[in-house]
Design an enzyme around this catalytic site. Structure first.
Site, short mmCIF file in Angstrom:
data_model
loop_
_atom_site.label_atom_id
_atom_site.label_comp_id
_atom_site.label_asym_id
_atom_site.label_seq_id
_atom_site.Cartn_x
_atom_site.Cartn_y
_atom_site.Cartn_z
N ASP A 99 -7.13 5.17 7.89
CA ASP A 99 -6.06 4.19 8.00
C ASP A 99 -5.82 3.69 6.57
O ASP A 99 -6.66 3.90 5.68
CB ASP A 99 -6.52 3.05 8.92
CG ASP A 99 -5.58 1.88 8.90
OD1 ASP A 99 -4.36 2.09 9.04
OD2 ASP A 99 -6.06 0.73 8.77
N ASP A 108 -3.80 0.24 5.53
CA ASP A 108 -3.86 -1.22 5.35
C ASP A 108 -5.21 -1.75 5.83
O ASP A 108 -5.54 -1.65 7.01
CB ASP A 108 -2.75 -1.90 6.16
CG ASP A 108 -1.35 -1.56 5.63
OD1 ASP A 108 -1.17 -1.59 4.41
OD2 ASP A 108 -0.47 -1.29 6.46
C1 BG6 Z 1 -0.13 -1.32 9.75
C2 BG6 Z 1 -0.59 -2.76 9.60
O1 BG6 Z 1 -0.86 -0.51 8.89
O2 BG6 Z 1 1.26 -1.22 9.44
C3 BG6 Z 1 0.27 -3.69 10.44
O3 BG6 Z 1 -1.93 -2.86 10.01
C4 BG6 Z 1 1.75 -3.48 10.09
O4 BG6 Z 1 -0.12 -5.02 10.20
C5 BG6 Z 1 2.11 -2.02 10.26
O5 BG6 Z 1 2.57 -4.28 10.95
C6 BG6 Z 1 3.57 -1.73 9.89
O6 BG6 Z 1 3.72 -1.91 8.51
P1 BG6 Z 1 5.12 -1.92 7.75
O7 BG6 Z 1 4.73 -1.86 6.30
O8 BG6 Z 1 5.89 -0.73 8.21
O9 BG6 Z 1 5.79 -3.20 8.12
MG MG Z 2 -5.51 -1.21 9.06
#
Ligand code: BG6
Ligand code: MG
Length: 220
Positions: free
Chosen positions: A8, A10
């Protein structure tokens, strides 16, 4: 035999999980909704629009906004989040990640990325580690968000490995559920991930030895 490790992004590769929290919290506050880091755990691994819907439900405002207004709120959050990404540098890679990526590569095991973030490519470039990955899947390539296994299954297919030959690494409850549902072995980073096959407190503990010991313990 272990053939791939799928990460993963984030909260595992870099601490953008906290930046997502700050951006959502500021947008929510303007709607009179407050939430803390404990509630934020439920947003980890969840798509942008699903996160907004959970925040509105949490604040008792579910169904009070049109689709157009929801899109505008999600865009506002993303603008603030993207602004905060300007602080990312090569030093923003979490401790131990650079080393374990090099160790996995040296062992000739494939490396994948499974992130539901549409910002994933931009973040990997900002961190200077996009070349470390053999195959990346982001939200633009999937229909169902975590905890559905689709994103991890798509990553396995792109890496040409079977899910039973791969380990997935996550910091989110929904992410660990997705890995388990894909039939892979799961590693959870952080607290409250008891459904992970292996739970680590921090990325500092994530070493090639730790991964291979875990793999061996499950293949006996
Ligand atoms: C995930 C995060 O990796 O990405 C979430 O854990 C986030 O918190 C999701 O909402 C979508 O991210 P983005 O950057 O497309 O808004
Ligand atoms: Mg994550």
């Amino acid at each position: 035999m272990l053939k791939a490790v799928i990460f993963d992004l984030d909260g595992v590769i870099t601490d953008t999980a906290h930046l997502h929290f700050l951006a959502w919290r500021s947008v929510a506050q303007e709607m009179g909704i407050t939430f803390d880091e404990a509630f934020n755990e439920q947003l980890k691994g969840i798509s942008r629009m699903d996160s907004l819907l959970r925040i509105l439900r949490h604040g008792g405002k579910e169904g009070m906004f049109s689709d157009k207004q929801c899109l505008a709120l999600a865009s506002k959050k993303n603008e603030r989040y993207v602004q905060s990404l300007a602080s990312l540098t090569q030093q923003s890679v979490l401790p131990g990640i650079g080393k374990v990526l090099a160790e996995i590569r040296a062992a000739n095991v494939k490396i994948g990325l499974a992130s539901v973030s549409l910002n994933a490519p931009k973040i990997l470039h900002a961190l200077g580690i996009h070349q470390a990955f053999d195959y990346c899947v982001d939200a633009s390539r999937i229909v169902c968000s975590k905890p559905d296994p689709e994103i991890f299954l798509t990553a396995c297919a792109g890496l040409h490995v079977h899910p039973e030959q791969a380990i997935g690494i996550e910091d989110a409850v929904a992410g660990v559920e997705a890995i388990n549902a894909a039939g892979m072995l799961s590693v959870g980073i952080g607290a409250d991930l008891k459904h992970a096959g292996l739970q680590l407190h921090s990325t500092r503990e994530l070493t090639w030895k730790c991964l291979t010991d875990f793999w061996a313990s499950r293949s006996e």
